[in-house]
Design an enzyme around this catalytic site. Structure first.
Site, mmCIF file in Angstrom:
data_model
loop_
_atom_site.group_PDB
_atom_site.id
_atom_site.type_symbol
_atom_site.label_atom_id
_atom_site.label_comp_id
_atom_site.label_asym_id
_atom_site.label_seq_id
_atom_site.Cartn_x
_atom_site.Cartn_y
_atom_site.Cartn_z
ATOM 1 N N ALA A 26 27.768 -3.791 9.513
ATOM 2 C CA ALA A 26 26.380 -4.176 9.234
ATOM 3 C C ALA A 26 26.367 -5.483 8.467
ATOM 4 O O ALA A 26 27.319 -5.816 7.762
ATOM 5 C CB ALA A 26 25.672 -3.111 8.392
ATOM 6 N N TYR A 62 16.596 -5.649 5.888
ATOM 7 C CA TYR A 62 17.834 -4.867 5.800
ATOM 8 C C TYR A 62 17.525 -3.374 5.756
ATOM 9 O O TYR A 62 18.026 -2.582 6.562
ATOM 10 C CB TYR A 62 18.646 -5.282 4.570
ATOM 11 C CG TYR A 62 19.799 -4.353 4.292
ATOM 12 C CD1 TYR A 62 20.830 -4.226 5.211
ATOM 13 C CD2 TYR A 62 19.849 -3.588 3.127
ATOM 14 C CE1 TYR A 62 21.888 -3.353 4.981
ATOM 15 C CE2 TYR A 62 20.895 -2.722 2.891
ATOM 16 C CZ TYR A 62 21.916 -2.602 3.818
ATOM 17 O OH TYR A 62 22.947 -1.729 3.587
ATOM 18 N N ASN A 113 24.657 2.172 -5.187
ATOM 19 C CA ASN A 113 25.450 0.936 -5.336
ATOM 20 C C ASN A 113 26.949 1.216 -5.299
ATOM 21 O O ASN A 113 27.500 1.744 -6.277
ATOM 22 C CB ASN A 113 25.054 0.223 -6.630
ATOM 23 C CG ASN A 113 23.717 -0.463 -6.491
ATOM 24 O OD1 ASN A 113 22.714 0.193 -6.185
ATOM 25 N ND2 ASN A 113 23.670 -1.761 -6.687
ATOM 26 N N PHE A 117 19.621 -11.588 -13.257
ATOM 27 C CA PHE A 117 18.368 -11.888 -12.573
ATOM 28 C C PHE A 117 17.220 -11.058 -13.137
ATOM 29 O O PHE A 117 16.924 -9.988 -12.640
ATOM 30 C CB PHE A 117 18.516 -11.659 -11.070
ATOM 31 C CG PHE A 117 19.564 -12.542 -10.444
ATOM 32 C CD1 PHE A 117 19.502 -13.920 -10.587
ATOM 33 C CD2 PHE A 117 20.625 -12.002 -9.724
ATOM 34 C CE1 PHE A 117 20.467 -14.749 -10.018
ATOM 35 C CE2 PHE A 117 21.591 -12.811 -9.149
ATOM 36 C CZ PHE A 117 21.515 -14.188 -9.307
HETATM 37 N N1 UFG Z 1 22.548 -8.919 -10.399
HETATM 38 C C1 UFG Z 1 22.600 -9.874 -11.395
HETATM 39 N N2 UFG Z 1 23.500 -10.882 -11.267
HETATM 40 C C2 UFG Z 1 24.359 -10.979 -10.203
HETATM 41 C C3 UFG Z 1 24.299 -9.992 -9.198
HETATM 42 C C4 UFG Z 1 23.383 -8.980 -9.318
HETATM 43 O O1 UFG Z 1 21.835 -9.823 -12.354
HETATM 44 O O2 UFG Z 1 25.166 -11.925 -10.153
HETATM 45 C C5 UFG Z 1 21.600 -7.796 -10.540
HETATM 46 C C6 UFG Z 1 20.647 -7.682 -9.360
HETATM 47 O O3 UFG Z 1 19.511 -8.471 -9.586
HETATM 48 C C7 UFG Z 1 20.379 -6.173 -9.361
HETATM 49 C C8 UFG Z 1 21.680 -5.546 -9.876
HETATM 50 O O4 UFG Z 1 22.361 -6.607 -10.544
HETATM 51 O O5 UFG Z 1 19.377 -5.891 -10.280
HETATM 52 C C9 UFG Z 1 22.562 -5.010 -8.778
HETATM 53 O O6 UFG Z 1 22.688 -6.002 -7.779
HETATM 54 P P1 UFG Z 1 23.727 -5.926 -6.581
HETATM 55 O O7 UFG Z 1 23.556 -7.185 -5.781
HETATM 56 O O8 UFG Z 1 25.076 -5.621 -7.107
HETATM 57 O O9 UFG Z 1 23.272 -4.674 -5.746
HETATM 58 P P2 UFG Z 1 21.822 -4.347 -5.129
HETATM 59 O O10 UFG Z 1 21.251 -3.287 -5.999
HETATM 60 O O11 UFG Z 1 21.004 -5.541 -4.856
HETATM 61 O O12 UFG Z 1 22.261 -3.857 -3.686
HETATM 62 C C10 UFG Z 1 22.522 -2.552 -3.390
HETATM 63 C C11 UFG Z 1 23.358 -2.514 -2.124
HETATM 64 C C12 UFG Z 1 22.534 -2.898 -0.937
HETATM 65 C C13 UFG Z 1 21.255 -2.115 -0.922
HETATM 66 C C14 UFG Z 1 20.495 -2.302 -2.197
HETATM 67 C C15 UFG Z 1 19.216 -1.515 -2.214
HETATM 68 O O13 UFG Z 1 24.486 -3.371 -2.230
HETATM 69 O O14 UFG Z 1 23.256 -2.653 0.240
HETATM 70 O O15 UFG Z 1 21.306 -1.855 -3.254
HETATM 71 O O16 UFG Z 1 18.239 -2.228 -2.946
HETATM 72 F F1 UFG Z 1 20.467 -2.508 0.091
#
Ligand code: UFG
Length: 325
Positions: free
Chosen positions: A75, A141, A170, A208
């Site tokens: 994916a 997605y 996660n 973020f």
């Molecule tokens: N974050 C930061 N700095 C970074 C990276 C992430 O502050 O450098 C924050 C993001 O804003 C978020 C949290 O850390 O609040 C987690 O972010 P990730 O990118 O590690 O993971 P996500 O929660 O965005 O993503 C996960 C899965 C996806 C799924 C998503 C559902 O990896 O496949 O949850 O919202 F779609």
């Protein structure tokens, strides 16, 4: 010996799955286009390079041996990117799965474990998200994964496909022996970026948003070890021997950690300072995503082994500190 086809087995979660299946003595074939995966991550398995959207390539894989089941990890999976290049997401995630399903049907393979996501839920309406929470994804997605789940339910009703969708929260951590781990380019995930900052590599850690409605203002997520995800796939495979139809299960620890709590835990694990800068919110991030994974525990008999955040980060640290960044 049971033979399992692992589509997308060279990626982060897929390669941990492959390692576990080999450890348990199963015969594993990996089918991967290596667009984001790494051939060296599946050293002990047969690797066939190809794309799930390529029906002829799939036919030749299915002709090569009799598979008992397919696990489908292929994916595109970045929420932000999916908003911009949506056609690629629907093509890869939806059309790719349709092509795979047709090939499975042509070759009489009737069991599928599908990688789904917490992103199918959209904005959570309650603190702990269970499977009966409305699925109203808020980005392409999440919608692509939701669409596939609907197709799997239709296929189960129409021709008896047995399918399990595992909705990961996660994914985090790495194989405890340190030979495989998380490696994306560019890296967007929190824990790898935190650990790169601890190593003094990368462009500097960004947080973020610190104005979310959470205890410390940063986003809260449910981190689940990648080996625990792999174990749940094995349990799903076993469960499908006895159960028909389509079923979805959440996979999470049921505990939320904020971005700042992750940085703090990583400081304890690494003994490093880990500086960061607060930036504006990243588009598409819900404030909180925490799983209720009771159903997977009850139905599949699955229990995550990694319950402590430090333990999860420790395995990731072993992997990242061995990389040449
Ligand atoms: N974050 C930061 N700095 C970074 C990276 C992430 O502050 O450098 C924050 C993001 O804003 C978020 C949290 O850390 O609040 C987690 O972010 P990730 O990118 O590690 O993971 P996500 O929660 O965005 O993503 C996960 C899965 C996806 C799924 C998503 C559902 O990896 O496949 O949850 O919202 F779609």
């Amino acid at each position: 010996m049971a033979s399992i086809l692992i589509c997308g087995g060279a990626g982060y979660i897929g390669s941990h799955m492959v390692a576990l299946l080999i450890e348990r003595g199963l015969d594993v074939v990996v089918f991967d286009n290596l667009s984001t995966g790494h051939g060296e991550a599946v050293a002990g398995a047969t690797l066939i390079e190809g794309d799930v959207r390529d029906a002829a390539a799939l036919d030749s894989v299915f002709r090569s041996r009799r598979f008992d089941a397919v696990m489908h990890f292929c994916a595109l999976s970045l929420v932000g990117e999916s908003v911009r290049v949506l056609v690629a997401y629907y093509q890869s995630n939806v059309a790719g799965t349709l092509t795979l399903l047709e090939a499975m049907q042509r070759h009489g393979v009737g069991k599928l474990v599908f990688s789904s996501t917490a992103a199918v839920y959209g904005h959570p309406q309650q603190e702990l998200i269970a499977e009966d929470h409305p699925t109203v994804p808020i980005n392409p997605y999440g919608r692509s994964k939701r669409m596939v789940e609907q197709v799997l339910a239709d296929a189960a009703a129409a021709y008896g496909l047995r399918a399990v969708a595992l909705r990961y929260f996660n994914a985090a951590g790495a194989h405890p022996e340190g030979q495989i781990g998380e490696s994306h380019d560019p890296e967007t995930h929190l824990i790898p970026n935190v650990l790169k900052a601890a190593l003094g590599s990368g462009a500097g850690l960004k947080v973020f948003g610190d104005d979310y409605p959470t205890a410390d203002g940063t986003c809260v997520r449910d981190y689940i070890h990648v080996d625990d995800l792999a174990e749940a796939h094995l349990a799903a495979l076993d469960w499908m021997q006895r159960n028909e139809g389509f079923h979805a299960f959440n996979l999470g620890n049921g505990q939320g950690f904020s971005v700042l709590q992750i940085i703090e835990a990583a400081r304890r694990v690494t003994g490093k300072d880990i500086p960061f800068q607060v930036e504006v919110r990243r588009p598409g991030d819900p404030a909180t995503l925490v799983a209720c994974a009771d159903l997977a525990r009850e139905a599949l008999g699955w229990q995550p082994r990694y319950r402590e955040m430090e333990g999860i980060i420790e395995t990731a640290w072993r992997w990242h500190s061995a990389q040449r960044y």
